[in-house]
Motif scaffolding. Structure first.
Motif, mmCIF file in Angstrom:
data_model
loop_
_atom_site.group_PDB
_atom_site.id
_atom_site.type_symbol
_atom_site.label_atom_id
_atom_site.label_comp_id
_atom_site.label_asym_id
_atom_site.label_seq_id
_atom_site.Cartn_x
_atom_site.Cartn_y
_atom_site.Cartn_z
ATOM 1 N N GLY A 11 -39.194 -2.731 -42.403
ATOM 2 C CA GLY A 11 -38.306 -3.813 -41.964
ATOM 3 C C GLY A 11 -38.974 -5.163 -42.146
ATOM 4 O O GLY A 11 -38.666 -6.147 -41.461
ATOM 5 N N GLY A 14 -37.174 -8.599 -42.536
ATOM 6 C CA GLY A 14 -36.239 -9.004 -41.489
ATOM 7 C C GLY A 14 -36.762 -10.134 -40.618
ATOM 8 O O GLY A 14 -37.845 -10.682 -40.841
ATOM 9 N N ILE A 16 -37.897 -10.278 -37.459
ATOM 10 C CA ILE A 16 -39.189 -10.050 -36.795
ATOM 11 C C ILE A 16 -40.236 -9.625 -37.820
ATOM 12 O O ILE A 16 -41.402 -10.034 -37.742
ATOM 13 C CB ILE A 16 -39.033 -9.003 -35.670
ATOM 14 N N VAL A 36 -35.472 -2.511 -47.684
ATOM 15 C CA VAL A 36 -34.500 -2.427 -48.782
ATOM 16 C C VAL A 36 -34.398 -3.771 -49.503
ATOM 17 O O VAL A 36 -33.851 -3.836 -50.599
ATOM 18 C CB VAL A 36 -33.108 -1.957 -48.299
ATOM 19 N N ASN A 37 -34.908 -4.829 -48.885
ATOM 20 C CA ASN A 37 -34.982 -6.147 -49.532
ATOM 21 C C ASN A 37 -36.447 -6.507 -49.764
ATOM 22 O O ASN A 37 -37.321 -6.064 -49.016
ATOM 23 C CB ASN A 37 -34.336 -7.217 -48.638
ATOM 24 N N SER A 51 -35.634 2.457 -49.250
ATOM 25 C CA SER A 51 -35.100 2.821 -47.936
ATOM 26 C C SER A 51 -36.031 3.808 -47.252
ATOM 27 O O SER A 51 -36.761 4.571 -47.909
ATOM 28 C CB SER A 51 -33.718 3.461 -48.095
ATOM 29 N N LEU A 71 -40.292 -1.337 -37.854
ATOM 30 C CA LEU A 71 -39.259 -2.284 -37.432
ATOM 31 C C LEU A 71 -37.913 -2.020 -38.119
ATOM 32 O O LEU A 71 -36.876 -2.478 -37.620
ATOM 33 C CB LEU A 71 -39.688 -3.717 -37.776
ATOM 34 N N ALA A 72 -37.910 -1.362 -39.269
ATOM 35 C CA ALA A 72 -36.665 -1.230 -40.042
ATOM 36 C C ALA A 72 -35.609 -0.508 -39.221
ATOM 37 O O ALA A 72 -35.867 0.554 -38.655
ATOM 38 C CB ALA A 72 -36.932 -0.464 -41.335
ATOM 39 N N PRO A 75 -29.924 -3.428 -36.529
ATOM 40 C CA PRO A 75 -30.402 -3.986 -35.265
ATOM 41 C C PRO A 75 -29.339 -4.182 -34.176
ATOM 42 O O PRO A 75 -29.640 -4.805 -33.163
ATOM 43 C CB PRO A 75 -30.999 -5.330 -35.697
ATOM 44 N N SER A 123 -38.527 -0.608 -30.106
ATOM 45 C CA SER A 123 -37.369 -0.285 -29.270
ATOM 46 C C SER A 123 -36.761 -1.612 -28.810
ATOM 47 O O SER A 123 -37.033 -2.662 -29.406
ATOM 48 C CB SER A 123 -37.801 0.603 -28.101
ATOM 49 N N TYR A 151 -26.164 1.653 -30.349
ATOM 50 C CA TYR A 151 -27.450 1.205 -30.899
ATOM 51 C C TYR A 151 -28.571 1.523 -29.900
ATOM 52 O O TYR A 151 -29.632 2.057 -30.277
ATOM 53 C CB TYR A 151 -27.376 -0.301 -31.192
ATOM 54 N N LYS A 155 -32.177 3.991 -29.873
ATOM 55 C CA LYS A 155 -33.534 3.577 -29.486
ATOM 56 C C LYS A 155 -34.078 4.471 -28.357
ATOM 57 O O LYS A 155 -35.292 4.650 -28.241
ATOM 58 C CB LYS A 155 -33.542 2.102 -29.087
ATOM 59 N N TRP A 180 -35.369 -10.696 -27.030
ATOM 60 C CA TRP A 180 -34.330 -11.151 -27.962
ATOM 61 C C TRP A 180 -34.870 -12.272 -28.833
ATOM 62 O O TRP A 180 -35.167 -13.367 -28.329
ATOM 63 C CB TRP A 180 -33.128 -11.629 -27.158
ATOM 64 N N ARG A 183 -31.141 -13.559 -34.365
ATOM 65 C CA ARG A 183 -30.974 -13.636 -35.821
ATOM 66 C C ARG A 183 -29.895 -14.660 -36.132
ATOM 67 O O ARG A 183 -29.104 -15.046 -35.251
ATOM 68 C CB ARG A 183 -30.572 -12.263 -36.381
HETATM 69 N N1 NAD Z 1 -34.259 -9.448 -33.075
HETATM 70 C C1 NAD Z 1 -34.112 -8.968 -31.839
HETATM 71 O O1 NAD Z 1 -33.695 -9.687 -30.942
HETATM 72 C C2 NAD Z 1 -34.492 -7.540 -31.523
HETATM 73 C C3 NAD Z 1 -34.484 -7.155 -30.186
HETATM 74 C C4 NAD Z 1 -34.851 -5.872 -29.847
HETATM 75 C C5 NAD Z 1 -35.215 -4.966 -30.820
HETATM 76 N N2 NAD Z 1 -35.190 -5.352 -32.126
HETATM 77 C C6 NAD Z 1 -35.600 -4.361 -33.125
HETATM 78 O O2 NAD Z 1 -36.615 -4.960 -33.909
HETATM 79 C C7 NAD Z 1 -36.527 -4.487 -35.238
HETATM 80 C C8 NAD Z 1 -36.397 -5.670 -36.188
HETATM 81 O O3 NAD Z 1 -35.206 -6.369 -35.869
HETATM 82 P P1 NAD Z 1 -34.789 -7.727 -36.598
HETATM 83 O O4 NAD Z 1 -34.110 -8.577 -35.607
HETATM 84 O O5 NAD Z 1 -35.945 -8.253 -37.359
HETATM 85 O O6 NAD Z 1 -33.668 -7.166 -37.573
HETATM 86 P P2 NAD Z 1 -33.350 -7.587 -39.070
HETATM 87 O O7 NAD Z 1 -31.996 -7.039 -39.375
HETATM 88 O O8 NAD Z 1 -33.588 -9.026 -39.294
HETATM 89 O O9 NAD Z 1 -34.457 -6.761 -39.866
HETATM 90 C C9 NAD Z 1 -34.361 -5.388 -40.059
HETATM 91 C C10 NAD Z 1 -34.852 -5.087 -41.460
HETATM 92 O O10 NAD Z 1 -34.819 -3.668 -41.664
HETATM 93 C C11 NAD Z 1 -34.371 -3.429 -42.988
HETATM 94 N N3 NAD Z 1 -33.787 -2.099 -43.022
HETATM 95 C C12 NAD Z 1 -32.731 -1.624 -42.331
HETATM 96 N N4 NAD Z 1 -32.514 -0.336 -42.619
HETATM 97 C C13 NAD Z 1 -33.480 0.013 -43.512
HETATM 98 C C14 NAD Z 1 -33.796 1.221 -44.184
HETATM 99 N N5 NAD Z 1 -33.062 2.337 -44.017
HETATM 100 N N6 NAD Z 1 -34.848 1.242 -45.008
HETATM 101 C C15 NAD Z 1 -35.610 0.134 -45.210
HETATM 102 N N7 NAD Z 1 -35.341 -1.051 -44.612
HETATM 103 C C16 NAD Z 1 -34.295 -1.097 -43.771
HETATM 104 C C17 NAD Z 1 -33.362 -4.538 -43.274
HETATM 105 O O11 NAD Z 1 -33.195 -4.753 -44.666
HETATM 106 C C18 NAD Z 1 -33.988 -5.730 -42.554
HETATM 107 O O12 NAD Z 1 -34.795 -6.512 -43.415
HETATM 108 C C19 NAD Z 1 -35.368 -3.521 -35.268
HETATM 109 O O13 NAD Z 1 -35.856 -2.218 -35.076
HETATM 110 C C20 NAD Z 1 -34.523 -3.943 -34.094
HETATM 111 O O14 NAD Z 1 -33.748 -2.871 -33.614
HETATM 112 C C21 NAD Z 1 -34.840 -6.617 -32.501
#
Ligand code: NAD
Length: 260
Positions: A11, A14, A16, A36-37, A51, A71-72, A75, A123, A151, A155, A180, A183
């Protein structure tokens, strides 16, 4: 043990993930990103575009890793609670199951097979969401699980999976209930949330948290911790377990880093 390690961050492209990659690179670690990006801030040879469900690519990326920062994920929920038929689709089968259920399973399997000693699982505070809306705070790792929607259920599975692999396969697993880090597109939802500023997690604090989780010499076999920046109004997440286990302390408070 060398302080500079090979770390797989999933991830990594993304919200985080980018902050975590930047912090780990700044500390001299050899970071491999899998997303994936493409991951900005890494040479292309270290940015694996694949992936989690591509088992060969995942295992190549995880080979010789000292730790995996996982992290992936998809979300959040889409369209839940569900609407009235026929507008009652959600993203459970389409996204949450492959990315948030099968994905973590493949991560833990890769760690088992390749003998990666430590996995840090992202999580969410959404697994105890009812306590936040009921005002039963500060929440601790011992607070009963009260997931928000589907979702959050994925987790809960992720945390349970980590516990099982830690116990049965001797992998150190740290599950972190992240605050939090809004995004793009979440600004209004964040502004309206009664507790958003108290669980805010800045990108800088997120990066430093994961860097501390990678660096600490020893962790218990399995632990759950919370990670947020400093609260504004109400003490919401009990951060003492992260402090005790990792020596990590948040530096920021809303709105530091929100514009990044
Ligand atoms: N941002 C928040 O407020 C928050 C809060 C609590 C938990 N989280 C958790 O933190 C992690 C990161 O969240 P984020 O906000 O950066 O999300 P985000 O969507 O910005 O980043 C997630 C990344 O995972 C990649 N991804 C998704 N599925 C994939 C797969 N199957 N294979 C490879 N890559 C894949 C996406 O392309 C993306 O770049 C996640 O697990 C999310 O559940 C985020």
């Amino acid at each position: 043990m060398s302080t500079q390690k090979r770390i797989l961050v999933t991830g990594s492209a993304g919200r985080i993930g980018r902050a975590v990659v930047a912090e780990l690179v700044s500390r001299g670690h050899h970071v491999v990103g899998l997303d994936v990006n493409p991951t900005s801030g890494l040479p292309s040879a270290q940015s694996v575009v694949a992936s989690l469900t591509d088992v060969d690519a995942l295992r190549r990326a995880a080979t010789d890793a000292a730790a995996i920062v996982h992290l992936a994920a998809t979300p959040d929920d889409a369209q839940f609670p569900r609407g009235t038929p026929p507008n009652d689709g959600d993203n459970f089968l389409s996204d949450l199951v492959p990315n948030n259920v099968v994905g973590p399973y493949q991560i833990m399997e890769a760690a088992r097979v390749l003998k990666v000693p430590r996995v840090i699982l992202a999580s969410t505070g959404q697994v105890i969401a009812e306590h936040l809306t009921d005002g039963k705070v500060p929440v601790t790792p011992e607070s009963p699980l009260r997931p928000r929607y589907l979702y959050a259920c994925t987790k809960v599975f992720l945390e349970a999976l980590g516990r099982v692999y830690a116990r049965e396969h001797g992998i150190e697993v740290l599950a972190v209930r992240l605050g939090w880090c809004p995004r793009a597109g979440q600004e209004e939802e964040f502004r309206q949330s009664p507790f958003g500023k108290d669980v805010y997690l800045s990108p800088g604090d997120a990066g430093r948290f994961f860097a501390a989780a990678v660096a600490v010499p020893k962790l218990p076999p399995f632990a759950v911790v919370y990670a947020s920046s400093r609260y504004v109004h109400r003490h919401t997440f009990d951060l003492s377990s992260a402090r005790e286990l990792l020596g990590w302390e948040p530096r920021d408070q809303w709105a530091v880093g929100s514009g990044q």
